[in-house]
Scaffold this active site. Structure first.
Site, mmCIF file in Angstrom:
data_model
loop_
_atom_site.group_PDB
_atom_site.id
_atom_site.type_symbol
_atom_site.label_atom_id
_atom_site.label_comp_id
_atom_site.label_asym_id
_atom_site.label_seq_id
_atom_site.Cartn_x
_atom_site.Cartn_y
_atom_site.Cartn_z
ATOM 1 N N CYS A 64 0.824 -1.213 0.000
ATOM 2 C CA CYS A 64 0.000 0.000 0.000
ATOM 3 C C CYS A 64 0.863 1.270 0.000
ATOM 4 C CB CYS A 64 -0.964 -0.004 1.179
ATOM 5 S SG CYS A 64 -0.165 -0.328 2.730
ATOM 6 N N HIS B 268 18.955 0.370 -2.255
ATOM 7 C CA HIS B 268 17.543 0.719 -2.051
ATOM 8 C C HIS B 268 16.745 -0.500 -1.572
ATOM 9 C CE1 HIS B 268 13.676 2.620 -2.565
ATOM 10 N NE2 HIS B 268 13.295 1.589 -3.302
ATOM 11 N N SER C 152 10.499 2.596 5.210
ATOM 12 C CA SER C 152 9.045 2.470 5.400
ATOM 13 C C SER C 152 8.438 3.741 5.980
ATOM 14 C CB SER C 152 8.727 1.312 6.340
ATOM 15 O OG SER C 152 9.162 0.122 5.780
ATOM 16 N N GLU D 184 8.600 -1.212 10.681
ATOM 17 C CA GLU D 184 7.396 -2.059 10.627
ATOM 18 C C GLU D 184 7.759 -3.449 10.065
ATOM 19 O OE1 GLU D 184 5.743 -2.953 7.726
ATOM 20 O OE2 GLU D 184 6.680 -1.692 6.204
ATOM 21 N N PRO D 185 7.169 -4.496 10.614
ATOM 22 C CA PRO D 185 7.636 -5.840 10.276
ATOM 23 C C PRO D 185 7.067 -6.412 8.979
ATOM 24 C CG PRO D 185 5.936 -5.956 11.957
ATOM 25 C CD PRO D 185 6.122 -4.514 11.646
ATOM 26 N N GLN D 186 5.959 -5.857 8.470
ATOM 27 C CA GLN D 186 5.287 -6.487 7.326
ATOM 28 C C GLN D 186 6.139 -6.513 6.059
ATOM 29 O OE1 GLN D 186 3.674 -4.170 9.159
ATOM 30 N NE2 GLN D 186 2.084 -5.384 10.159
ATOM 31 N N GLN E 47 6.350 -8.997 2.721
ATOM 32 C CA GLN E 47 5.887 -8.501 1.413
ATOM 33 C C GLN E 47 6.975 -8.678 0.352
ATOM 34 O OE1 GLN E 47 4.893 -4.656 2.949
ATOM 35 N NE2 GLN E 47 2.701 -5.081 3.037
ATOM 36 N N ALA F 191 -17.239 1.512 14.304
ATOM 37 C CA ALA F 191 -16.941 0.730 13.102
ATOM 38 C C ALA F 191 -16.097 1.522 12.118
ATOM 39 C CB ALA F 191 -18.255 0.303 12.436
ATOM 40 N N GLU G 232 -12.301 3.507 10.935
ATOM 41 C CA GLU G 232 -10.988 2.987 10.550
ATOM 42 C C GLU G 232 -10.174 2.533 11.767
ATOM 43 O OE1 GLU G 232 -8.604 5.867 8.503
ATOM 44 O OE2 GLU G 232 -6.960 4.443 8.251
ATOM 45 N N MET G 233 -10.194 3.366 12.835
ATOM 46 C CA MET G 233 -9.413 3.011 14.023
ATOM 47 C C MET G 233 -9.957 1.754 14.686
ATOM 48 S SD MET G 233 -6.852 4.761 14.261
ATOM 49 C CE MET G 233 -6.033 5.233 15.735
#
Lengths: 436, 272
Positions: free
Chosen positions: A48, A96, A106, A111-113, A117, A195, A197-198
């Site tokens: 994203c 890079h 990032s 961040e671990p994702q 990815q 309901a 985003e948070m």
């Protein structure tokens, strides 16, 4: 030649980035299109926050077709796409990717994702054919080595630095707090009010930790139901909240209510003797959903968004202090990779040199053996072994020096000198024999 | 000589392990490094070797006399710490237990670790069983104290919304509660058996129900403290916090009771 073309949160706003997102099938088609063009190898990384094409190009090849593929997917002109795209070549491209996989590039540092990815991007490219009938591959030796090296670098940065420790977002800070109270969250009951985003992010975090989640609707019932369905969580109306509170361990409130909806009175009505076990209430709404006096109830821990922000800021600051250590790991890995990559340039020359040496050795040995026919077979074998050893020893130093020169960037001069000294300029390009 | 050297080396390593913990806390880390566990393991090994040398040299277990007993008790606490650190998140209890172990060992070294030279009527394997059970009881209480103290501090940090070094370094409340309860649940039956065994021997061979000896008074006080800590931690909303509080106060009372008994009843003489 290695080339990276892409865009990220550094160069493009979210409304542009979302146009460049590829799903798995679109990604495979893009890889096929790119490798049908001038790229010999390609890997597509699409998250994203970034979309990047890593290309292995033959000398003189242009990456224009890759830019066209990206622009076509985003449904914008090539000129418009170029306004957001960056390009890294060769060593800068390696650096890079290593920074990306280490999460140094990032949006949320550490961040671990991203490690997963990058791994997925590589695996998808490995399993994707290039669409030709012979089942050609889109990943060759350059990108294969590059991505395997990159994943190892990412792992090393994570294990040897604290770049990824501590929560760096509001929902993960809520989870960190919950872990400090309950330990592992597996099997705990979590109620998420709202309901938006948070709420969704918090619920995802809690479910990811193994908690049982229930979405409690305050006003937007339909949206709450949809969220519960999407994340496979429970659903309840706000009227049921006091009853649910008795068995709850964690409450996350993120409604858009204009006033406090979780009051001391409501909690004490539901739990007249206070909670029978620790109860964590996280209020991430603005204006606040939870009356501050609720925190006075024994065994109840109440935190608002400022408290969570304090945790996040502290962790981010600590992560930033780890950047120099992570950069050093990346730098050293880039050196290693580049040494390997550069040495590939002199491989044909080394092969030529060894071929020439072997040719001479064989010819001289044959001539000598004609005069040494009286020798016993084992003596002849010893003479042959001697010539081989002599040749290997003679060529060891030039071979090593050529590789070193390639790694340090002096390959061109040294290779020319080697060609001149060993008369390799008169050899045929394949090194098969002397050109008469 | 070898006994003292091994004990001194063990003391040095226990102090080093404690130093690693303190340093990790001061640096704001989330977890003490593995090196601390290795140092603790080496300390326990040297300590055990020291006591094994004692047994080999004097042909008696280090269970009689204050210095050998303190050393044996310290070793058991060291072993229990080693066992708890199998779960990495329990490591910070070393912040409390390592100074206790070091203190006991230092005291034992100052008193010189040698046989007491006392011939007890109650001896042999039953005595060893009786004393080891007592030690397990006190080790359980020490673990409950360490976990309870950390629980109260972590609780204070969480309630006070302070997310600093203690918050980061200390384990979760649930972990500390579990560890403290385990200490009480293992220690209480062991101490109960210890007392029963002692009384059974006294009644069987001395035909008396001797209660007014410092050892027995101290043992009974400790037993009641265990019972209270277990009962207050058995039910109710703030069960875990009450249990932690009772363990901390109880441990302090046990130490205070020992000092008072030693001064008031035995006139400063050693008992154990």
């Amino acid at each position: 030649m290695l080339k990276v073309i892409g865009l990220s949160h550094h160069t493009a706003p979210v409304e542009v980035r979302e146009r460049f997102v590829f799903d798995a099938a679109e990604g495979e088609r893009a890889l096929q299109a790119v490798t049908h063009g001038e790229a010999a190898e390609a890997v597509l990384l699409s998250t994203c926050n970034r979309t990047e094409l890593y290309l292995g190009l033959s000398e003189g090849a242009s990456p224009d077709s890759a830019v066209e593929v990206l622009a076509q997917h985003a449904r914008i002109s090539v000129e418009d796409a170029r306004a957001y795209l960056y390009t890294f070549e060769e060593r800068r491209g390696v650096e890079h990717l290593f920074r990306v996989v280490s999460s140094l590039d990032s949006m949320i540092l550490g961040e671990p994702q991203i490690q997963g990815q990058v791994k997925n991007a590589y695996e998808r490219a490995v399993s994707a054919g290039n669409g030709t009938p012979d089942g050609g591959r889109v990943v060759g030796p350059l990108l294969s080595r590059l991505f395997q090296h990159a994943l190892a670098v990412g792992g090393k940065v994570r294990s040897e630095t604290h770049l990824g420790t501590g929560a760096a977002s509001i929902p993960s800070a809520a989870v960190e707090l919950a872990r400090k109270i309950f330990g592992p969250l597996k099997g705990l009951n979590a109620l998420v009010l709202g309901a938006g985003e948070m709420s969704e992010l918090s619920l995802e975090c809690l479910l990811g930790e193994g908690a049982r989640g229930t979405v409690v609707a305050s006003r937007t019932e339909e949206r709450a139901r949809a969220l519960a369905r999407r994340l496979d969580a429970g659903y309840a109306r706000f009227e049921e909240f006091p009853r649910l509170l008795r068995d709850a361990n964690i409450v996350v409130s993120a409604t858009a209510a204009p006033h406090a909806i979780i009051t001391r009175e409501l909690v004490l009505r539901a739990l007249p003797n206070g909670p029978g076990h620790p109860l964590l209430v996280v209020d991430i709404a603005l204006p606040r959903d939870v009356e501050p006096e609720v925190g006075d109830i024994p065994n109840l821990f109440v935190y608002d968004i400022d408290d969570l922000r304090q945790i996040v800021d502290d962790n981010v600051e600590r992560r930033q202090k780890e950047i120099p250590r992570a950069e050093r790991i990346v730098e050293s890995a880039v050196e290693d990779f580049w040494a390997w990559h550069s040495s590939r340039d002199v491989v044909p020359l080394i092969r030529q040199l060894r071929g020439r040496g072997e040719q001479l050795r064989a010819a001289e040995l044959e001539r000598a053996m004609r005069r040494l026919k009286h020798l016993a077979p084992e003596d002849q074998a010893a003479v042959e072994a001697l010539t081989r050893q002599l040749l290997n020893k003679m060529l060891h130093a030039p071979t090593t020096r050529l590789r070193e020169a390639a790694a340090s960037g002096d390959a061109l001069d040294v290779a020319d000198a080697a060609r001149y000294l060993f008369k390799l300029d008169m050899e045929d390009p394949q090194g098969k024999g002397r050109v008469e | 000589m070898m006994i003292m050297v091994l004990h001194a080396a063990a003391l040095l390593l226990y102090a080093t392990a404690a130093g690693i913990q303190v340093l990790s806390l001061a640096q704001g880390q989330r977890l003490a490094p593995r090196a601390g566990d290795v140092v603790l393991l080496a300390a326990v090994a040297l300590h055990a070797a020291g006591l094994a040398t004692f047994v080999a040299t004097y042909q008696e277990l280090p269970l009689v006399g204050l210095a050998p007993s303190l050393s044996a008790l310290a070793l058991l606490i060291g072993l229990s710490l080693l066992a708890t650190t199998i779960l990495r998140e329990n490591r910070p209890v070393g912040l409390v237990l390592l100074p206790i172990v070091s203190g006991l060992l230092l005291l034992a070294l100052l008193l010189r670790i040698r046989p007491a030279g006392r011939v007890l009527a109650f001896r042999g394997w039953w005595l060893a069983f009786h004393v080891v059970l007592g030690f397990i009881g006190y080790v359980g209480l020490a673990v409950a104290f360490a976990a309870g103290l950390l629980y109260l501090l972590q609780f204070r940090e969480l309630k006070g919304k302070r997310f600093g070094r203690l918050f980061r370094f200390f384990p979760s409340l649930a972990t500390l509660d579990r560890l403290g309860r385990s200490g009480l649940q293992i220690g209480f039956p062991a101490l109960t058996l210890n007392l029963l065994l002692g009384w059974a021997w006294t009644i069987r061979f001395r035909h008396t129900f001797a209660f007014a000896t410092p050892q027995v008074i101290w043992g009974v006080i400790t037993w009641w403290i265990f019972l209270v800590a277990l009962l207050v931690g058995s039910r109710g909303g703030a069960r875990a916090r009450r249990s932690a509080l009772a363990s901390v106060i109880g441990f302090a009372l046990v130490v205070a009771a020992y000092v008072i008994l030693r001064i008031a009843i035995t006139g400063g003489r050693l008992f154990l």
